[in-house]
Write a protein that holds these residues in place. Structure first.
Motif, PDB file in Angstrom:
ATOM      1  N   LYS A 151      -6.101   8.017   1.581  1.00 14.79           N
ATOM      2  CA  LYS A 151      -6.819   7.849  -0.396  1.00 14.79           C
ATOM      3  C   LYS A 151      -7.980   8.574   0.140  1.00 14.79           C
ATOM      4  O   LYS A 151      -8.851   7.999  -0.504  1.00 14.79           O
ATOM      5  CB  LYS A 151      -6.084   7.173  -1.051  1.00 14.79           C
ATOM      6  N   TRP A 184       1.045  -1.607   0.349  1.00 11.38           N
ATOM      7  CA  TRP A 184       0.077  -0.314   0.146  1.00 11.38           C
ATOM      8  C   TRP A 184       1.024   1.234  -0.341  1.00 11.38           C
ATOM      9  O   TRP A 184       1.897   0.930   0.531  1.00 11.38           O
ATOM     10  CB  TRP A 184      -0.936  -0.273   1.123  1.00 11.38           C
ATOM     11  N   PRO A 185       0.290   1.979  -0.587  1.00 12.46           N
ATOM     12  CA  PRO A 185      -0.243   1.565  -1.903  1.00 12.46           C
ATOM     13  C   PRO A 185      -0.333   1.230  -2.839  1.00 12.46           C
ATOM     14  O   PRO A 185       0.465   0.376  -3.166  1.00 12.46           O
ATOM     15  CB  PRO A 185      -0.267   3.518  -2.445  1.00 12.46           C
TER      16      PRO A 185
END
Length: 305
Positions: free
Chosen positions: A99, A31-32
């Motif tokens: 996000k 992640w991301p």
């Protein structure tokens, strides 16, 4: 819920084998998802005024680097940092790392709401009492006064997870998808479904796990009977949904209890070392659009015999 916790624990043990959950995460947690996004995220973290120890993008696993970022944000929120640093840290964690599109106004309200919150019993209020970010009402409410805008659970649970790491966990669309997928794969026909908050993962939208569960053997007849019993009732579909899911106002607290139960089962079993409930949350987050998604797709799309 006990049976569901046992199934989740069994799935974790099957995936990890002889390895610890932390080792599995160090090998599989990403992640991301895009490498360029990860590098930019780490570089931005290293430039923050409140960052005390930089992350070396060349060292450690993605999970270790993410854990370092989370720990740094937790330290800012738990210490004597001023409002400006707390605001900057939580904006980085939610908007950049998480996000999620959270307004500065909402972030400031979240920082203010931390005062006076003591434990998991304080994070719930009757559903619909707080305005959401992307819709008129938040499906899961966070206790607040008046019309404090705290966003939906995907936003404020990320905040709680760093503001109160000793008890809070992140609940988002991936986590809910993973739990519902395990319900489906293990045929837990009596287990209520877990509401899925709006998310940004387009892959999960390709296969509607909730509809698949309702149409699955063992649930279809029961669901149809409930729907037919509401024939002619106002808001029939909404009322039908309420019979199938955990109540919005209870879901987050039930989720905390479920993950704690899974943690307890793993500790008692001793097959897979798990040092925190947060590792279970991270595991569910990763398998949702990975192994579990593949298993759901294969079973759902298999031709009838």
């Amino acid at each position: 819920m006990k049976k569901l916790a046992e199934c989740i624990a069994q799935y974790i043990e099957d995936q990890c084998g002889d390895a610890s959950l932390q080792f599995w995460l160090s090998q599989n947690y990403i992640w991301p998802k895009k490498a360029g996004d990860r590098e930019a995220l780490y570089e931005k973290f290293n430039l923050q005024d409140w960052t005390e120890s930089a992350v070396d993008v060349r060292d450690d696993s993605c999970y270790v680097k993410t854990s370092k970022i989370k720990a740094a944000v937790e330290k800012v929120l738990a210490g004597t940092a001023g409002d400006a640093d707390q605001f900057s840290a939580i904006r980085f964690f939610l908007n950049d790392w998480g996000k999620v599109n959270v307004s500065d106004e909402t972030l400031r309200r979240l920082v203010k709401l931390r005062i006076g919150m003591a434990g998991p019993d304080d994070v719930l209020a009757p559903a619909g009492t707080i305005d959401g970010i992307n819709r008129p009402r938040s499906r899961f409410a966070l206790k607040a006064t008046g019309t404090e805008k705290t966003g939906n659970v995907s936003s404020w649970s990320k905040y709680l997870a760093v503001a109160f790491p000793e008890w809070a966990l992140i609940y988002d669309s991936r986590v809910a998808y993973a739990i519902n997928a395990i319900i489906y794969l293990h045929g837990l026909a009596d287990e209520p479904l877990w509401p899925m908050p709006d998310g940004v993962n387009s892959k999960l939208n390709l296969i509607d796990i909730e509809t698949i569960i309702l149409a699955s053997q063992g649930r279809q007849r029961r669901a149809f009977e409930k729907l037919r019993a509401l024939q002619g009732a106002p808001h029939r579909v909404s009322r039908f949904r309420d019979t199938l899911y955990h109540d919005d106002k209870d879901t987050y607290q039930l989720y905390l209890a479920l993950i704690e139960k899974v943690h307890s089962i793993l500790e008692q079993s001793g097959k897979v070392a798990c040092t925190s409930a947060g590792q279970i949350e991270a595991f569910l987050f990763m398998v949702a659009d990975g192994d579990l998604f593949e298993m759901i797709a294969e079973r759902a799309l298999a031709p009838a015999v």
